[in-house]
Design a protein around this motif. Structure first.
Motif, PDB file in Angstrom:
ATOM      1  N   ILE A 193       4.006  -1.082   2.989  1.00  0.00           N
ATOM      2  CA  ILE A 193       2.742  -0.513   2.527  1.00  0.00           C
ATOM      3  C   ILE A 193       2.511   0.857   3.150  1.00  0.00           C
ATOM      4  N   ARG A 194       2.737   0.956   4.444  1.00  0.00           N
ATOM      5  CA  ARG A 194       2.503   2.245   5.133  1.00  0.00           C
ATOM      6  C   ARG A 194       3.530   3.289   4.735  1.00  0.00           C
ATOM      7  N   PHE A 195       4.790   2.910   4.645  1.00  0.00           N
ATOM      8  CA  PHE A 195       5.830   3.867   4.255  1.00  0.00           C
ATOM      9  C   PHE A 195       5.576   4.419   2.848  1.00  0.00           C
ATOM     10  N   ILE A 196       5.229   3.528   1.914  1.00  0.00           N
ATOM     11  CA  ILE A 196       4.972   3.964   0.538  1.00  0.00           C
ATOM     12  C   ILE A 196       3.737   4.865   0.480  1.00  0.00           C
ATOM     13  N   ALA A 197       2.680   4.468   1.202  1.00  0.00           N
ATOM     14  CA  ALA A 197       1.441   5.249   1.185  1.00  0.00           C
ATOM     15  C   ALA A 197       1.663   6.660   1.710  1.00  0.00           C
ATOM     16  N   VAL A 198       2.403   6.777   2.809  1.00  0.00           N
ATOM     17  CA  VAL A 198       2.660   8.096   3.383  1.00  0.00           C
ATOM     18  C   VAL A 198       3.668   8.868   2.544  1.00  0.00           C
ATOM     19  N   GLY A 199       4.710   8.182   2.079  1.00  0.00           N
ATOM     20  CA  GLY A 199       5.740   8.845   1.298  1.00  0.00           C
ATOM     21  C   GLY A 199       5.230   9.415  -0.010  1.00  0.00           C
ATOM     22  N   TYR A 200       4.271   8.709  -0.638  1.00  0.00           N
ATOM     23  CA  TYR A 200       3.735   9.154  -1.925  1.00  0.00           C
ATOM     24  C   TYR A 200       2.319   9.728  -1.790  1.00  0.00           C
ATOM     25  N   HIS A 201       1.892   9.975  -0.549  1.00  0.00           N
ATOM     26  CA  HIS A 201       0.593  10.606  -0.274  1.00  0.00           C
ATOM     27  C   HIS A 201      -0.556   9.821  -0.910  1.00  0.00           C
ATOM     28  N   ILE A 202      -0.509   8.516  -0.759  1.00  0.00           N
ATOM     29  CA  ILE A 202      -1.556   7.642  -1.282  1.00  0.00           C
ATOM     30  C   ILE A 202      -2.641   7.481  -0.219  1.00  0.00           C
ATOM     31  N   SER A 203      -3.873   7.676  -0.600  1.00  0.00           N
ATOM     32  CA  SER A 203      -4.982   7.511   0.340  1.00  0.00           C
ATOM     33  C   SER A 203      -6.210   7.020  -0.405  1.00  0.00           C
ATOM     34  N   LEU A 204      -7.188   6.546   0.330  1.00  0.00           N
ATOM     35  CA  LEU A 204      -8.432   6.102  -0.278  1.00  0.00           C
ATOM     36  C   LEU A 204      -9.278   7.316  -0.660  1.00  0.00           C
TER      37      LEU A 204
END
Length: 215
Positions: A193-204
């Motif tokens: 979850i963290r790797f994907i969020a950071v890798g694809y610049h996903i944020s709330l």
């Protein structure tokens, strides 16, 4: 159920806390190095990150803080400091590696917090909150010491990854899956979850006040 073996639970708890302490200590010391702290300041920052979340958790649960039961947690931070000092010439090149250590610490301490809370007889919704506190509070303390805005309040998926991992742990627990397999799956899920969020610049989504909306 397979969760009733206290020796297995305790063994996994100690392993998770040792590994989490080492991973978070490296993360904290690395951030201190970026601010040009001296060795003692780096150790203090690393130790605060490593034991901060677990100390808050144990205080809220009414038990002795985990690091007061074994000097190895103190020595583990010293080992992390030594490792960072040896690799100081490659710190910039190892930026991705330090991110990995921070993610590993988050996953390990989230699981450790959940297990300890459940073992003390609290309901699972409390365990998920305690797991999140264990995983992210040390990072908040680190950022406050370094005069930075805490990561959990902006930019990255961090606490959400911890809560997501807690929900996965809860689901696997309800299905009666073995404890080691539950730990492994939850650990991998939080990291992904963290790797994907950071890798694809996903944020709330960010909050905006009325003045910003008018502009």
């Amino acid at each position: 159920m397979l969760y009733t073996d206290p020796h297995l639970v305790r063994t996994l708890q100690v392993i998770l806390e040792f590994l989490g302490t080492f991973a978070f200590a490296i993360s904290g010391i690395r951030h201190a190095a970026q601010k040009h702290f001296d060795w003692f300041g780096g150790y203090v920052c690393g130790f605060a990150v490593a034991i901060g979340g677990g100390t808050i958790r144990d205080t809220m649960l009414g038990v002795r803080p985990f690091w007061m039961t074994n000097i190895m947690y103190v020595l583990c931070t010293g080992l992390a400091l030594f490792l960072v000092i040896l690799s100081r010439r490659w710190i910039k090149r190892l930026s991705n590696a330090w991110f990995v250590f921070d993610t590993l610490g988050l996953a390990l301490f989230t699981i450790a917090g959940i297990q300890k809370t459940v073992a003390l007889g609290y309901p699972f919704w409390v365990a998920i909150i305690m797991g999140c506190i264990t995983g992210v509070a040390g990072g908040v303390i680190r950022d406050v010491l370094l005069n930075n805005i805490p990561v959990i309040f902006h930019k990255e998926i961090y606490a959400v990854a911890s809560v997501g991992g807690g929900l996965i742990y809860w689901g696997l627990f309800a299905l009666g899956m073995s404890l080691p397999l539950t730990v492994i799956i939850t650990f991998v899920a939080i990291c992904i979850i963290r790797f994907i969020a950071v890798g694809y610049h996903i944020s709330l989504p960010t909050l905006q006040d009325e003045d910003e909306k008018k502009e």
